[in-house]
Design an enzyme around this catalytic site. Structure first.
Site, PDB file in Angstrom:
ATOM      1  N   ILE A   1       0.767  -1.089   0.256  1.00 23.23           N
ATOM      2  CA  ILE A   1       0.216   0.022   0.025  1.00 23.23           C
ATOM      3  C   ILE A   1       0.767   1.298  -0.024  1.00 23.23           C
ATOM      4  O   ILE A   1       1.677   1.125   0.750  1.00 23.23           O
ATOM      5  CB  ILE A   1      -0.831   0.067   1.193  1.00 23.23           C
ATOM      6  CG1 ILE A   1      -1.824  -1.358   1.462  1.00 23.23           C
ATOM      7  CG2 ILE A   1      -1.712   1.381   1.320  1.00 23.23           C
ATOM      8  CD1 ILE A   1      -2.770  -1.371   0.084  1.00 23.23           C
ATOM      9  N   LYS A   2       0.528   2.432  -1.064  1.00 23.68           N
ATOM     10  CA  LYS A   2       1.738   3.202  -1.195  1.00 23.68           C
ATOM     11  C   LYS A   2       0.859   4.412  -0.378  1.00 23.68           C
ATOM     12  O   LYS A   2      -0.199   4.567  -0.348  1.00 23.68           O
ATOM     13  CB  LYS A   2       1.660   3.712  -2.470  1.00 23.68           C
ATOM     14  CG  LYS A   2       2.415   2.626  -3.529  1.00 23.68           C
ATOM     15  CD  LYS A   2       2.516   3.367  -4.872  1.00 23.68           C
ATOM     16  CE  LYS A   2       3.688   4.250  -5.165  1.00 23.68           C
ATOM     17  NZ  LYS A   2       3.942   4.373  -6.552  1.00 23.68           N
ATOM     18  N   ILE A   3       1.674   5.169   0.795  1.00 20.01           N
ATOM     19  CA  ILE A   3       1.413   6.118   1.290  1.00 20.01           C
ATOM     20  C   ILE A   3       2.622   7.041   1.173  1.00 20.01           C
ATOM     21  O   ILE A   3       3.703   6.803   1.250  1.00 20.01           O
ATOM     22  CB  ILE A   3       1.605   5.604   2.916  1.00 20.01           C
ATOM     23  CG1 ILE A   3       0.439   4.769   2.980  1.00 20.01           C
ATOM     24  CG2 ILE A   3       1.017   6.807   3.940  1.00 20.01           C
ATOM     25  CD1 ILE A   3       0.452   3.781   4.613  1.00 20.01           C
TER      26      ILE A   3
END
Length: 363
Positions: free
Chosen positions: A138-140
């Site tokens: 998951i890209k944050i």
């Protein structure tokens, strides 16, 4: 030996900076895995905005989703996760063979959450569960609020690709968040094997700075900032704090080079790939850059652990009029704004496609 294989032998993973449904359907992604040593891929709102808005490859799926009442973000994530699951399955053998170090795909939370820590944490947990693949990051974004979300997401067990990093200081903040998340898991008696990567954007530095710098300094600042960041990365890996965590089974948060396609037509098209060859890192490449690397790239040296002449180059750029610290913050803000714009266009494209498709699907 092919330059892509040379980088693999050096200890650098090559990931594709793209995903589209035709890329998977045509077998091209599978071919890149075998032909170019590609061991993962990344996505972002701009990539999906182009993929969905500029082709009809998703039209049938949009019609089906619309008929079920899906709209907006829910419809988009349904489309994106379907693609990323298939890609993740192609990379699963690599993921298994490397014990989870490699073989990843990435999905970004809504960029509208870039400054909403709690909203980002909730979205990361939801998307990680929804995707149902162990090798999906998951890209944050590494914004100040994102740093809070990174720590909380790692503690919750969600693997994180930290995006939109533009300096060693921003990288260090994200690395600290990762370490704190792992330390909290150790204290809580939880498994320490929660993977993460930290993505430093490179070429955007030079797009911005070349306007101010004299020609001898063109296209040098991004590489220098990357070298400073690599030095910080190696120092972290040599620290007693990291050694203690590694002894408890923690996995390194690998450093990833993003935005490595050459933007200046006067510069070599393999400039950033060749300059950023380094062990224990990842380079995520657009297809154009990947093909150029395979065709005529040269892997002759790699980044030095001490940063080499990076500090001298950054100092020269400062003296030539570039406020490097301010530019790092500006680039992060602009990056977040750019992804938000792509997100809005993406949702507009979905709405425009869904309306006529929805009508034609009715009896």
């Amino acid at each position: 030996m092919n330059p892509t294989q040379q980088l693999h032998e050096l200890g650098q993973s090559l990931w594709l900076d793209n995903i589209t449904r035709p890329l998977i359907d045509s077998g091209a992604l599978a071919r890149y895995i075998t032909q170019y040593s590609i061991t993962g891929l990344t996505s972002n709102p701009t990539i999906f905005e182009h993929a969905i808005g500029k082709s009809d490859a998703y039209d049938e799926a949009i019609a089906r989703g619309s008929a079920k009442g899906q709209t907006g973000e829910a419809l988009f994530f349904d489309l994106a996760i379907a693609d990323l699951r298939r890609a993740a399955d192609l990379f699963r053998p690599t993921f298994d063979a490397t014990d989870g170090m490699d073989g990843w795909v990435s999905l970004e939370v809504s960029p509208l959450l870039a400054h909403d820590a709690q909203g980002t944490v909730a979205a990361a947990k939801h998307l990680h569960q929804l995707a149902d693949r162990p090798n999906l990051f998951i890209k944050i974004p590494g914004t100040p609020e994102g740093v809070v979300a990174i720590e909380e997401s790692i503690f919750a067990g969600a693997p994180v690709n930290v995006t939109l990093l533009f300096s060693a200081a921003q990288y260090q903040a994200s690395a600290e968040a990762y370490l704190r998340g792992i330390e909290r898991r150790i204290a809580a008696g939880l498994d320490t094997k929660v993977r993460s990567v930290a993505s430093l954007f490179v070429s955007r530095w030079d797009v911005a700075a070349n306007k101010t710098l004299p020609e001898p300094l063109h296209n040098r600042l991004g590489i220098a900032v990357a070298a400073q960041t690599y030095r910080a990365y190696r120092e972290l890996l040599a620290s007693s704090r990291w050694h203690r965590l590694a002894a408890d089974g923690a996995q390194v948060q690998r450093l990833l080079w993003a935005s490595t396609g050459t933007k200046d037509p006067a510069a070599p098209d393999t400039l950033y790939v060749e300059a950023l060859a380094a062990p224990d890192t990842i380079n995520t490449l657009p297809e154009k850059t990947l093909f150029a690397l395979s065709d005529h790239g040269k892997v002759q040296q790699h980044l030095r652990n001490d940063g080499g002449d990076a500090d001298a180059t950054v100092t020269a750029c400062r003296e030539a009029g570039v406020d490097v610290d301010a530019l790092a913050e500006q680039l992060q803000r602009e990056g977040a704004a750019s992804f938000s714009q792509s997100w809005s266009k993406l949702l507009e494209n979905l709405q425009a496609k869904a309306k006529p498709l929805g009508r034609t699907s009715q009896p």
